[in-house]
Design a protein around this motif. Structure first.
Motif, short mmCIF file in Angstrom:
data_model
loop_
_atom_site.label_atom_id
_atom_site.label_comp_id
_atom_site.label_asym_id
_atom_site.label_seq_id
_atom_site.Cartn_x
_atom_site.Cartn_y
_atom_site.Cartn_z
N PHE A 1 0.83 -1.20 0.00
CA PHE A 1 0.00 0.00 0.00
C PHE A 1 0.87 1.25 0.00
CE2 PHE A 1 -2.08 3.32 2.56
CZ PHE A 1 -3.12 3.60 1.71
N ALA A 2 1.90 1.27 0.84
CA ALA A 2 2.78 2.43 0.93
C ALA A 2 3.55 2.65 -0.37
CB ALA A 2 3.74 2.29 2.10
N SER A 3 3.89 1.57 -1.07
CA SER A 3 4.66 1.71 -2.30
C SER A 3 3.80 2.23 -3.45
CB SER A 3 5.29 0.38 -2.69
OG SER A 3 4.29 -0.55 -3.04
N LEU A 4 2.48 2.16 -3.33
CA LEU A 4 1.60 2.62 -4.40
C LEU A 4 1.38 4.12 -4.40
CD1 LEU A 4 -1.13 -0.11 -4.49
CD2 LEU A 4 0.66 0.29 -6.14
N LEU A 5 1.66 4.77 -3.29
CA LEU A 5 1.45 6.21 -3.23
C LEU A 5 2.45 6.91 -4.14
CD1 LEU A 5 0.93 6.75 0.58
CD2 LEU A 5 -0.78 6.74 -1.20
N ARG A 6 1.99 7.91 -4.83
CA ARG A 6 2.87 8.64 -5.72
C ARG A 6 2.60 10.13 -5.57
NH1 ARG A 6 0.28 10.60 -10.41
NH2 ARG A 6 -1.78 9.72 -10.62
N GLU A 7 3.59 10.91 -5.97
CA GLU A 7 3.45 12.36 -5.89
C GLU A 7 2.72 12.84 -7.13
OE1 GLU A 7 6.25 16.29 -5.73
OE2 GLU A 7 7.07 14.39 -5.06
N VAL A 8 1.76 13.72 -6.93
CA VAL A 8 0.96 14.25 -8.03
C VAL A 8 1.44 15.66 -8.31
CG1 VAL A 8 -1.37 14.86 -8.76
CG2 VAL A 8 -1.01 12.88 -7.30
N ARG A 9 1.73 15.96 -9.55
CA ARG A 9 2.16 17.29 -9.96
C ARG A 9 0.94 18.08 -10.42
NH1 ARG A 9 7.30 18.50 -8.64
NH2 ARG A 9 8.57 16.67 -8.87
N ALA A 10 0.88 19.31 -10.03
CA ALA A 10 -0.21 20.18 -10.46
C ALA A 10 0.10 20.68 -11.87
CB ALA A 10 -0.36 21.36 -9.52
N PRO A 11 -0.93 20.91 -12.70
CA PRO A 11 -0.70 21.42 -14.05
C PRO A 11 -0.01 22.78 -14.01
CG PRO A 11 -2.97 20.71 -13.78
CD PRO A 11 -2.32 20.63 -12.44
N GLY A 12 0.73 23.09 -15.07
CA GLY A 12 1.50 24.32 -15.14
C GLY A 12 0.66 25.58 -15.18
N TRP A 13 -0.61 25.47 -15.55
CA TRP A 13 -1.45 26.66 -15.63
C TRP A 13 -2.00 27.07 -14.29
CZ3 TRP A 13 -6.28 25.28 -14.09
CH2 TRP A 13 -6.65 23.97 -14.25
N ARG A 14 -1.62 26.38 -13.22
CA ARG A 14 -2.02 26.77 -11.88
C ARG A 14 -0.78 27.14 -11.08
NH1 ARG A 14 -5.78 22.12 -9.68
NH2 ARG A 14 -5.92 21.14 -11.68
N PRO A 15 -0.25 28.34 -11.27
CA PRO A 15 1.02 28.69 -10.64
C PRO A 15 0.94 28.77 -9.13
CG PRO A 15 0.06 30.59 -11.74
CD PRO A 15 -0.78 29.40 -12.10
N TRP A 16 -0.23 28.99 -8.54
CA TRP A 16 -0.30 29.10 -7.09
C TRP A 16 -0.20 27.73 -6.41
CZ3 TRP A 16 -4.46 30.05 -10.27
CH2 TRP A 16 -5.49 29.17 -10.21
N ILE A 17 -0.28 26.65 -7.20
CA ILE A 17 -0.19 25.32 -6.61
C ILE A 17 1.19 24.72 -6.83
CG2 ILE A 17 -1.12 22.97 -6.76
CD1 ILE A 17 -3.79 24.13 -7.37
N LEU A 18 1.93 25.23 -7.80
CA LEU A 18 3.23 24.64 -8.11
C LEU A 18 4.11 24.59 -6.87
CD1 LEU A 18 4.08 26.20 -11.57
CD2 LEU A 18 3.30 23.91 -11.06
N ASP B 1 -9.04 -3.20 -7.38
CA ASP B 1 -8.95 -2.76 -8.77
C ASP B 1 -7.84 -1.73 -8.94
OD1 ASP B 1 -11.01 -4.40 -9.49
OD2 ASP B 1 -12.55 -2.83 -9.43
N VAL B 2 -7.64 -0.90 -7.94
CA VAL B 2 -6.58 0.12 -8.00
C VAL B 2 -5.22 -0.56 -8.09
CG1 VAL B 2 -5.49 2.02 -6.75
CG2 VAL B 2 -7.97 1.76 -6.71
N PHE B 3 -5.02 -1.61 -7.30
CA PHE B 3 -3.75 -2.35 -7.30
C PHE B 3 -3.55 -3.05 -8.64
CE2 PHE B 3 -1.04 -5.99 -6.36
CZ PHE B 3 -0.01 -5.38 -5.68
N LYS B 4 -4.62 -3.63 -9.17
CA LYS B 4 -4.52 -4.32 -10.45
C LYS B 4 -4.19 -3.35 -11.58
CE LYS B 4 -7.67 -8.02 -9.16
NZ LYS B 4 -9.00 -8.59 -9.34
N GLU B 5 -4.77 -2.15 -11.55
CA GLU B 5 -4.45 -1.14 -12.56
C GLU B 5 -2.98 -0.74 -12.48
OE1 GLU B 5 -6.88 2.32 -12.32
OE2 GLU B 5 -8.71 1.22 -12.72
#
Length: 162
Positions: A9-26, A124-128
């Motif tokens: 479970f811990a190995s499945l977590l990943r960092e999500v990048r915000a799209p470039g058009w949202r500079p306040w989230i970068l 299903d999340v793990f299988k994907e």
């Protein structure tokens, strides 16, 4: 749930990048489970067999966000913190300025995490995730083979020139 399943479970977590058009989230780091882009694009996300969440099992808080964004971020309580009480899983979502959108996104992420927590490798999340990994490895293997053929072809051309 056994200990190896928790490590999966811990190995499945990943960092999500915000799209470039949202500079306040970068620069912000958001963690979530991987999602299949085809399912999202087709709008068939509900076709996954995920465990349902009831509002009685959830604790919801609205806190101030952090990171870049200035006054818009520092003075508004639009960051959603959701906790699934039975499992103890906590999700923090501050991807948009809208509280309602953050609530919806947090619930989707929490539903995937809870499903993975209870079902483990049968989820299903793990299988994907595994299917995407296999596809990526196959693509790398084909690229490596193609590069080898290119090198051999160039060597053959150089030998023919001599």
């Amino acid at each position: 749930m056994n200990v190896p399943s928790l490590f999966h479970f811990a190995s499945l977590l990943r960092e999500v990048r915000a799209p470039g058009w949202r500079p306040w989230i970068l620069g912000k780091k958001h963690f979530s489970l991987p999602r299949a882009p085809l399912l999202q694009a087709a709008g068939k996300k509900n076709s996954l067999n995920l465990l349902g969440l009831t509002e009685a099992e959830l604790e919801e808080q609205f806190v101030r966000g952090d990171g870049p964004g200035g006054q818009a971020t520092n003075k508004t309580n639009n960051c959603v913190v959701l906790k699934h009480v039975p499992s103890g899983i906590v999700v923090k979502c501050h991807q948009t300025r809208s509280v309602e959108k953050n609530r919806k996104i947090a619930r989707e992420i929490l539903q995937e995490k809870v499903d993975l927590f209870y079902k483990g490798e049968e989820s299903d999340v793990f299988k994907e995730k595994k299917a995407l990994e296999r596809k990526k490895q196959e693509k790398k293997r084909r690229a490596r083979e193609h590069l080898e053929r290119k090198k051999l072809f160039k060597e053959m051309q150089q030998l023919d020139k001599k």
